[in-house]
Design an enzyme around this catalytic site. Structure first.
Site, short mmCIF file in Angstrom:
data_model
loop_
_atom_site.label_atom_id
_atom_site.label_comp_id
_atom_site.label_asym_id
_atom_site.label_seq_id
_atom_site.Cartn_x
_atom_site.Cartn_y
_atom_site.Cartn_z
N GLU A 89 0.83 -1.20 0.00
CA GLU A 89 0.00 0.00 0.00
C GLU A 89 0.87 1.26 0.00
O GLU A 89 1.89 1.32 0.68
CB GLU A 89 -0.94 0.00 1.21
CG GLU A 89 -1.98 -1.10 1.11
CD GLU A 89 -3.10 -0.97 2.12
OE1 GLU A 89 -4.26 -1.06 1.69
OE2 GLU A 89 -2.81 -0.80 3.32
N CYS A 110 5.91 -3.79 15.85
CA CYS A 110 5.34 -2.80 16.77
C CYS A 110 3.93 -3.23 17.15
O CYS A 110 3.11 -3.55 16.28
CB CYS A 110 5.31 -1.43 16.11
SG CYS A 110 6.94 -0.80 15.62
N LEU A 205 10.14 7.14 18.20
CA LEU A 205 10.57 7.09 19.60
C LEU A 205 9.53 6.35 20.45
O LEU A 205 9.82 5.33 21.07
CB LEU A 205 10.79 8.50 20.12
CG LEU A 205 11.54 8.68 21.43
CD1 LEU A 205 12.89 7.97 21.40
CD2 LEU A 205 11.72 10.16 21.75
N HIS A 206 8.32 6.89 20.54
CA HIS A 206 7.15 6.26 21.15
C HIS A 206 7.22 6.10 22.67
O HIS A 206 6.17 5.97 23.31
CB HIS A 206 6.85 4.90 20.52
CG HIS A 206 6.65 4.95 19.04
ND1 HIS A 206 5.77 5.83 18.44
CD2 HIS A 206 7.23 4.26 18.03
CE1 HIS A 206 5.80 5.65 17.12
NE2 HIS A 206 6.69 4.73 16.85
N ASN A 280 -4.13 5.57 15.71
CA ASN A 280 -5.19 5.30 14.74
C ASN A 280 -5.77 3.92 15.01
O ASN A 280 -5.09 2.91 14.82
CB ASN A 280 -4.64 5.39 13.32
CG ASN A 280 -4.14 6.78 12.99
OD1 ASN A 280 -4.83 7.76 13.24
ND2 ASN A 280 -2.93 6.87 12.45
N CYS A 323 -1.20 6.20 9.94
CA CYS A 323 -0.02 5.53 10.49
C CYS A 323 -0.45 4.29 11.27
O CYS A 323 -1.32 4.36 12.14
CB CYS A 323 0.74 6.48 11.42
SG CYS A 323 1.41 7.93 10.60
#
Length: 356
Positions: A89, A110, A205-206, A280, A323
């Site tokens: 995609e 992730c 980073l998260h 999301n 995302c």
């Protein structure tokens, strides 16, 4: 297919550098070769002109549009067929941007991202990456390309670098408008400074907490957040581009006061932009998206503490183009018999998920 293979084929046909660039520029910039002051028949050798129809058909076949899903914000999720029947995609973004994929699937895993749920299926060649841009440009103008689609670019670094060098030269895209996004890998900080085309860098980073970041990004290289920021700072100072730090904001996971204090500790005085991206949601995962008001409050708090922060509204959320929402909508798995029992025609391919 890689860009170098295309160049080799043109060279074998007798192309000089100027001929090769004319052909490749026509492909990636969607320019008719007969346009301009010197049409193809006045410029290209006959051997190349004879081979062009087949070559161009092959290049256009590297990435074909299967389906487009327009979003209300002007974005569009593109389901792209590759030459081997697999799909990836891409996302047309507002303001002439394009998000491309560099892998089919992803090995990082992730926990909040759908791309890696099936693992890594295969790498994309540099020509397949560039072909996504050529496809998008056949639909509308593209002046910015972000490597934020399916896959971890650092895990396919040779192909991604070749694609970036191509797009930043023959592709006519400004270097700052090519964005390499990564969870962080030592190879990135070794290879990118050596490039002729130096892309902007986005680091996922998260979390500021090493243990939590390892849980959120279970198969990312074990680089502590503080070390990752220091590596990013060196690249930022060397290129003159601020690092874009990506932070998927998940309610009850990484939106605490401790995490916000950690961002301040890590980024104060750094040449950096913090991108807060509210999670999301996807039905398959149980994480929750914080309210926009809560996310905006955190962004303002970071601003007041001296961290340049942007609250990002991911494009195309209404069509699963945001995302963490991209995935292989159909997968072909090759099943082969053991070598001693296999004939040359034994390979079979089984689609295991329908295209969207």
């Amino acid at each position: 297919m890689r860009i170098e293979q295309i160049s080799r084929r043109l060279h074998d046909l007798g192309a000089k550098t100027c001929h090769e660039q004319r052909v490749l520029r026509g492909w990636i910039q969607r320019r008719p070769l007969d346009a301009g002051r010197r049409p193809a028949e006045h410029f290209l050798p006959q051997s190349i002109r004879n081979a062009l129809p087949e070559l161009m058909a092959e290049l256009d076949g590297l990435a074909r549009l299967n389906a487009a899903h327009p979003g209300d914000d002007g974005s569009s999720r593109l389901l792209v067929d590759l030459a081997d029947g697999q799909t990836v995609e891409s996302v047309l973004l507002p303001r002439d941007g394009l998000c491309v994929s560099s892998q089919l699937g992803c090995a990082v895993g992730c926990v909040f991202c759908m791309t890696g749920k099936d693992g890594l299926l295969r790498q994309l060649g540099s020509a397949e990456i560039v072909a996504q841009v050529a496809l998008a440009r056949s639909m509308r103008r593209v002046t910015k390309v972000v490597f934020m689609g399916m896959g971890e670019p650092a895990h396919n670094i040779d192909n991604v670098i070749e694609a970036i060098e191509f797009l930043g030269t023959i592709g006519g895209i400004g270097h700052k408008n090519l964005v390499f996004s990564t969870v962080g890998d030592p190879r990135v900080f070794e290879r990118l400074p050596q490039m002729t085309v130096k892309p902007a860098l986005a680091l996922s980073l998260h979390s500021s907490l090493p243990a939590l970041r390892e849980k959120l990004l279970p198969r990312a290289p074990r680089i502590a957040p503080a070390e990752l920021v220091e590596l990013g700072e060196r690249y930022a100072r060397a290129t003159g581009y601020p690092i874009q730090y990506q932070w998927t904001l998940i309610e009850g996971v990484n939106d605490s006061e401790e995490e916000m204090e950690g961002i301040v500790r890590l980024l104060t005085g750094k040449y950096a932009i913090m991108n807060l991206i509210p999670y999301n949601a996807v039905p398959e995962l149980d994480f929750r998206r914080p309210s926009w008001e809560r996310a905006a409050e955190l962004g303002r708090w970071l601003h007041r503490r001296g961290v340049l922060t942007k609250l990002r509204h991911s494009a195309g959320q209404d069509v699963d183009a945001g995302c963490g929402q991209l995935r292989a909508r159909s997968i072909r798995i090759e099943r082969r018999r053991p070598a001693h029992a296999q004939s040359p025609n034994d390979a079979t391919a089984a689609p295991v998920a329908p295209a969207a």
